[in-house]
Design an enzyme around this catalytic site. Structure first.
Site, PDB file in Angstrom:
ATOM      1  N   ASP A  51       0.836  -1.203   0.000  1.00  0.00           N
ATOM      2  CA  ASP A  51       0.000   0.000   0.000  1.00  0.00           C
ATOM      3  C   ASP A  51       0.865   1.245   0.000  1.00  0.00           C
ATOM      4  OD1 ASP A  51      -2.129  -1.593   0.044  1.00  0.00           O
ATOM      5  OD2 ASP A  51      -2.870  -1.016   2.038  1.00  0.00           O
ATOM      6  N   ALA A  52       1.951   1.193   0.799  1.00  0.00           N
ATOM      7  CA  ALA A  52       2.805   2.378   0.924  1.00  0.00           C
ATOM      8  C   ALA A  52       3.445   2.700  -0.427  1.00  0.00           C
ATOM      9  CB  ALA A  52       3.880   2.141   1.974  1.00  0.00           C
ATOM     10  N   TYR A  54       2.277   1.859  -3.382  1.00  0.00           N
ATOM     11  CA  TYR A  54       1.225   2.297  -4.284  1.00  0.00           C
ATOM     12  C   TYR A  54       0.897   3.773  -4.021  1.00  0.00           C
ATOM     13  CZ  TYR A  54      -3.346   2.583  -6.497  1.00  0.00           C
ATOM     14  OH  TYR A  54      -4.415   2.965  -7.285  1.00  0.00           O
ATOM     15  N   LYS A 135      -9.581   3.500   9.675  1.00  0.00           N
ATOM     16  CA  LYS A 135      -9.655   3.165   8.259  1.00  0.00           C
ATOM     17  C   LYS A 135      -9.524   1.650   8.168  1.00  0.00           C
ATOM     18  CE  LYS A 135      -7.692   4.350   3.767  1.00  0.00           C
ATOM     19  NZ  LYS A 135      -7.587   2.999   3.239  1.00  0.00           N
TER      20      LYS A 135
HETATM   21  S1  IVH Z   1     -14.755   7.121   3.503  1.00  0.00           S
HETATM   22  C1  IVH Z   1     -15.699   9.437  -0.373  1.00  0.00           C
HETATM   23  N1  IVH Z   1     -14.177   5.817   5.703  1.00  0.00           N
HETATM   24  O1  IVH Z   1     -10.549   3.367   2.164  1.00  0.00           O
HETATM   25  C2  IVH Z   1     -14.809   8.711   0.566  1.00  0.00           C
HETATM   26  N2  IVH Z   1     -13.345   4.954   3.650  1.00  0.00           N
HETATM   27  O2  IVH Z   1      -8.391   4.428   0.591  1.00  0.00           O
HETATM   28  C3  IVH Z   1     -15.312   7.399   0.921  1.00  0.00           C
HETATM   29  N3  IVH Z   1     -12.084   2.876   3.881  1.00  0.00           N
HETATM   30  O3  IVH Z   1     -12.352   3.548  -0.810  1.00  0.00           O
HETATM   31  C4  IVH Z   1     -14.455   6.668   1.833  1.00  0.00           C
HETATM   32  N4  IVH Z   1     -12.302   2.671   6.051  1.00  0.00           N
HETATM   33  O4  IVH Z   1     -12.779   1.550   0.783  1.00  0.00           O
HETATM   34  C5  IVH Z   1     -14.029   5.872   4.373  1.00  0.00           C
HETATM   35  N5  IVH Z   1     -13.801   4.724   7.686  1.00  0.00           N
HETATM   36  C6  IVH Z   1     -13.650   4.788   6.395  1.00  0.00           C
HETATM   37  C7  IVH Z   1     -12.931   3.807   5.678  1.00  0.00           C
HETATM   38  C8  IVH Z   1     -12.793   3.936   4.306  1.00  0.00           C
HETATM   39  C9  IVH Z   1     -11.815   2.134   4.948  1.00  0.00           C
HETATM   40  C10 IVH Z   1     -11.644   2.570   2.522  1.00  0.00           C
HETATM   41  C11 IVH Z   1     -12.657   2.773   1.439  1.00  0.00           C
HETATM   42  C12 IVH Z   1     -12.018   3.771   0.516  1.00  0.00           C
HETATM   43  C13 IVH Z   1     -10.587   3.541   0.793  1.00  0.00           C
HETATM   44  C14 IVH Z   1      -9.729   4.701   0.374  1.00  0.00           C
END
Ligand code: IVH
Length: 727
Positions: A51-52, A54, A135
Site C-alpha cells: 500500500d505504501a 502504491y 480506516k
Molecule cells: S470514507 C468518499 N471511511 O478506504 C470517501 N473509507 O483508501 C469514501 N475505507 O475507498 C471513503 N475505512 O474503501 C471511508 N472509515 C472509512 C474507511 C474507508 C476504509 C476505505 C474505502 C475507501 C478507501 C480509500
C-alpha cells in the site's frame, strides 16, 4: 511523532529539477505501474505492490501532474480509483461514483488538510469539527436500498462501474435485507472485512488455497461466483458513508452514521468528534495504540468534515473528496539477512534487482523477497546522485530492515553496518544481460539499466508474451504466464512471438505428437485452449496497442491512441510518416526547430495525454525492422476492431476557458475554480483572446476592461451560480 519517510518520492528528483521530457517519461512510467497495480489489486486480488509503495506512486504522479499540467492525461490513473471490473459478474454503474481518499502520513499533512479546508470554505476561525474513525483494511461495498429493500450490492470497480455482487452480499450477516424508516432510495457504503480470528480459522481449514492476509481473504470470498461459498466465509461489514439518497440522513457526518446504526448497520465504535488538530492527532494515537488488539486490520484513521453542508461545498477532486483525509499508520518493520541479489529481466529489457531474504515475518506475513529498484538504489543514492539511507549501500550478506505497509513486496529501509562482515564487498551491478549476454546499458537520465538484446533476449521475449496474454491485453483463458513459459521452451510446438499463438492449432494439427496426448493436457482442455485463442482473434484496437508491450505505452495511452486514430492502419501510417521527419531524429535541444517540417510528429505529440517520450518509443519500436516484421505476422493473424470516439458529457462550459475576477461573495475562488473544472472548463489567471467567459464580482478592475476590449462575454456572480447550479 516518529515516522520514516518510505515513499519513492523521497528518492526522486524535485519536479522543479525536471524538464518536460523527463517529467513525461516519469509520468508514463508511473501511469503504467499504477494501472498494473490497480489491476493486480482490484481485478486479480493478488497485489504485488505494498500500500505504501502504491500510495507513493500516486502521490508522485499527482506532484508531477501539478507541476506539468500540460502532461496530465485526461484519463490519468490519478483520476481513477481502481481497475475496470473483473469479468464473471454483471456490471453496475454507480449512481454516485465511489471515491478514494487522499492520504496523509505526517502530522503536518493533517495540519495542512485542516488549513486547506478552512481556506476553501473561507472560514478563518469559528468551529470546524471533524469525525475521526479507523480506516478499515478491507474492500468497499455499496448497498442500494429501495423502499427499504436491499436491491443491489456492488464493489467499487473503477469507481464508476463496479461488479454486481448482490447475491453474495445477502449472505453477510452484518448486512440487513430490510430497513425500516429509511429514505426511499438509500445507498449505504462501507467496508467488507474479515476478523483476524476468522481469517486464521479459514486459512487453517481451507486446505489448498491460503490467503496472504485478511483483506485478500475478504476480497476473494466476496467475489465468489457461487454465493454458497461466500456464505460459508465469515465476512463482516462496517458502514461509514452513503451514495445516492432521496432524502438527507442528517446534517452532520456523525448524525448520518448514527442513523445508519439505527437502521441496523454496524458502525465503528471508535468514531470520535474532534474540534481541532490536537484532538485529531490524539484520536489517531489512541486508535494506533489499540491497533494490535482490535481483532481486524486497520491501516490508518479517516478524518471527515462533520458538517454535511460544508462537505457539499468542498466537493471532490477527480477521485477524492476535499472533505476527508486518510491519516495512515507507519509501515511495520523487521530485520533479516539478505542472502543474495538476483537480477530479473523485464519485457522492456529492464534489469531489476531483487533481494532474496532469510524469511522473516513482517506484520503477520512471511517475507522472503524485497525489491531493490536499480543500481543507484543499491549503492545508496538516487538517480540525481543524492544520498539515500545516508549513503549506506546494500550488499549480499547484509542485515537489512524490511518494511511493508500493507501486503506483498516489501522494501529495504535500512542496513545495519555493525553486523556487516569484514570481507563483504559492494555489489557490482551486471553490465551485460544475465539472460542473453547482450550489453546492458543506461541511457542518460534513466535510472534503469536495460538489456539491448531486444527480441533475441529470451527473458524479454517471454515477458513480452506474458504481457501480451495478460488480462488488460489479449486475456486468453488458459494461456497464462505458466503456459507461456512452457510453450516458449517447447521444441515441438513453440510460442516464441505473439503470432505463434494464433498458429498454434494449425501447427498442432500438422504434428504427429499431438498436444492432446501430452501429460497435463487432454482433448477437452486443448479444445478449450484453441477455442479461447480463436475467441481473441478479433481484438479491439486499444487492447492490441497495449498488448504490444511498447515502452511507455500503458493501458491509458493505448486507449488514447486508439480513440485518436480509430484503426491500426491509420496509427501505423502516422508512425511511419513521423519516422521520416526531422523531429524524430532530432534530440531534445533541436526538436523545437525541427517541428516545423514534421507534421506527423506534431500530430502525434499534440494528442492530449501523449508526450514526446512516448512517441519516440512508439515510433522507434514500430519501425525497428525485426519488431515490425513480428508485429506484421501478428496482424496477419488477427482482425482488429476499430475504436470509436469516446463521448464526453457536455455542460454549458465544457471546453471553455474561464477567468474569475473581483470578489465572489457566495463561494471562494478555490471553490469556483473547482466547480468550473468539474464541469469541463479550464480556469485561467488572466484574460486573453483565448478567454471565453469572464466571471466578474464586485471590484473587478483591469481584467473586466480588457475583456470588454476583446469582446469576451462578462457575467456576474448570480449568472455564474446559475451555470454552476449552486444558486
Ligand atoms: S470514507 C468518499 N471511511 O478506504 C470517501 N473509507 O483508501 C469514501 N475505507 O475507498 C471513503 N475505512 O474503501 C471511508 N472509515 C472509512 C474507511 C474507508 C476504509 C476505505 C474505502 C475507501 C478507501 C480509500
Amino acid at each position: 511523532m516518529t515516522h520514516e519517510k518510505q515513499d519513492d518520492s523521497a528518492v526522486r528528483p524535485d519536479p522543479g529539477a525536471l524538464d518536460e521530457q523527463r517529467a513525461g517519461d516519469e509520468i508514463a512510467d508511473l501511469s503504467a505501474r499504477i494501472a498494473q497495480a490497480n489491476e493486480d489489486y482490484h481485478v486479480k486480488d493478488a497485489p504485488v505492490l505494498s500500500d505504501a509503495d502504491y500510495d507513493a506512486l500516486k502521490q508522485r504522479l499527482l506532484v508531477l501532474e501539478r507541476a506539468f499540467p500540460q502532461l496530465a492525461r485526461p484519463d490519468s490513473p490519478s483520476h481513477r480509483v481502481g481497475a475496470a471490473p473483473a469479468e464473471g459478474f454483471g456490471k453496475v454503474v454507480h449512481a454516485q461514483r465511489m471515491m478514494s481518499l487522499e492520504n496523509g502520513f505526517a502530522e503536518t499533512d493533517v495540519t495542512d488538510f485542516v488549513a486547506r479546508v478552512r481556506s476553501f470554505l473561507g472560514l478563518r476561525d469559528g468551529d470546524l469539527a471533524f469525525t475521526a474513525e479507523p480506516k478499515i483494511d478491507g474492500l468497499s461495498l455499496s448497498l442500494r436500498y429501495e423502499d427499504g429493500f436491499l436491491v443491489e450490492a456492488a464493489t467499487r470497480g473503477d469507481g464508476t462501474v463496479g461488479e454486481n455482487v448482490t447475491a453474495n452480499a445477502r449472505t453477510i450477516a452484518d448486512i440487513p435485507h430490510r430497513l425500516s424508516g429509511a429514505p426511499a432510495i438509500l445507498e449505504v457504503r462501507g467496508e467488507v472485512y474479515m476478523s483476524h480470528a476468522d481469517f486464521q480459522r479459514l486459512n487453517a481449514t481451507e486446505g489448498g488455497r491460503v490467503f496472504a492476509n485478511p483483506r485478500n481473504a475478504a476480497a476473494g470470498s466476496l467475489r465468489q461466483i457461487d454465493p454458497d461459498v461466500t456464505a460459508s466465509r465469515p465476512l463482516r461489514f462496517f458502514a461509514y458513508g452513503w451514495g445516492e439518497l432521496s432524502q438527507a440522513l442528517a446534517e452532520t457526518q456523525m448524525g448520518a452514521v448514527e442513523r445508519l446504526a439505527a437502521f441496523g448497520f454496524q458502525t465503528n465504535p471508535l468514531t470520535r468528534l474532534c474540534h481541532d488538530v490536537g484532538q485529531m492527532l490524539a484520536v489517531w494515537a489512541e486508535i494506533e495504540q489499540q491497533r494490535a488488539t482490535l481483532g481486524y486490520d486497520i491501516d490508518g484513521v479517516v478524518y471527515k468534515v462533520n458538517d454535511l453542508s460544508y462537505q457539499t461545498r468542498l466537493g471532490y477532486r477527480s477521485t477524492t473528496p476535499r472533505w476527508a483525509l486518510a491519516h495512515k499508520f507507519p509501515a511495520e518493520t523487521a530485520w533479516t539477512r539478505l542472502d543474495r541479489i538476483d537480477i530479473q529481466v523485464g519485457r522492456t529489457g529492464a534489469l531489476s534487482p531483487i533481494a532474496r531474504l532469510e524469511p522473516v515475518t513482517v506484520g503477520g506475513v512471511v517475507v522472503s523477497n524485497a525489491t531493490l529498484h536499480n543500481e543507484d538504489y543499491i549503492a545508496g543514492r538516487d538517480s540525481s546522485g543524492a544520498s539515500i539511507r545516508e549513503g549506506r549501500d546494500i550488499r549480499e550478506g547484509d542485515w537489512v530492515k524490511i518494511y511493508r505497509a500493507g501486503d506483498v513486496i516489501p522494501k529495504i529501509a535500512d542496513v545495519d553496518l555493525s553486523r556487516r562482515s569484514a570481507d563483504s564487498a559492494p555489489y557490482s551491478f551486471p553490465e551485460t544481460c544475465p539472460q542473453c549476454g547482450s550489453d546492458a546499458i543506461r541511457e542518460p537520465g534513466d535510472s534503469v539499466r536495460r538489456c539491448t538484446g531486444g527480441l533475441i533476449c529470451p527473458a524479454q521475449a517471454i515477458e513480452k508474451l506474458k504481457h501480451f496474454v495478460s488480462r488488460a491485453a489479449f486475456d486468453i483463458e488458459g494461456l497464462g504466464a505458466k503456459q507461456i513459459e512452457m510453450f516458449f521452451a517447447d521444441p515441438i510446438l513453440p510460442i516464441r512471438e505473439p503470432a505463434d499463438i494464433f498458429t498454434l492449432a494449425e501447427r498442432d494439427a500438422r504434428n504427429i505428437a499431438r498436444l492432446k496426448n501430452r501429460e497435463g493436457f487432454g482433448a477437452r482442455s486443448v479444445e478449450k485452449l484453441f477455442a479461447a485463442i480463436e475467441d481473441k482473434r478479433r481484438i479491439p484496437l486499444e487492447r492490441l496497442i497495449f498488448a504490444l508491450g511498447i515502452r511507455h505505452v500503458g493501458e491509458v495511452a493505448a486507449g488514447i491512441l486508439a480513440r485518436h486514430f480509430g484503426t491500426w492502419d491509420a496509427l501505423l501510417a502516422a508512425v511511419d510518416a513521423a519516422a521520416h521527419e526531422p523531429a524524430f531524429a532530432a534530440d531534445d535541444k533541436d526538436r523545437r526547430a525541427a517541428l516545423a517540417g514534421s507534421p506527423h510528429w506534431t500530430e502525434l505529440t499534440t494528442i492530449n495525454g501523449i508526450g514526446a517520450v512516448l512517441v519516440q518509443s512508439l515510433v522507434t519500436t514500430l519501425t525497428q525492422p525485426a519488431e515490425r516484421a513480428s508485429i506484421d505476422r501478428l496482424i496477419a493473424q488477427v482482425q482488429v476492431i476499430p475504436a470509436t470516439v469516446r463521448q464526453i458529457q457536455q455542460t454549458p462550459i465544457s471546453g471553455k476557458t474561464l477567468v474569475f475576477t473581483g470578489t465572489l461573495e457566495r463561494m471562494t475562488r478555490a471553490e469556483a475554480k473547482a466547480r468550473a473544472e468539474a464541469m469541463g472548463a479550464k480556469v485561467a489567471g488572466s484574460v486573453s483572446a483565448k478567454t471565453d467567459l469572464l466571471v466578474a464580482g464586485p471590484g473587478a478592475g483591469s481584467k473586466a476592461a480588457k475583456a470588454a476590449g476583446l469582446g469576451v462575454t462578462v457575467i456576474d456572480e448570480d449568472e455564474w451560480l446559475r451555470i454552476a447550479g449552486g444558486s
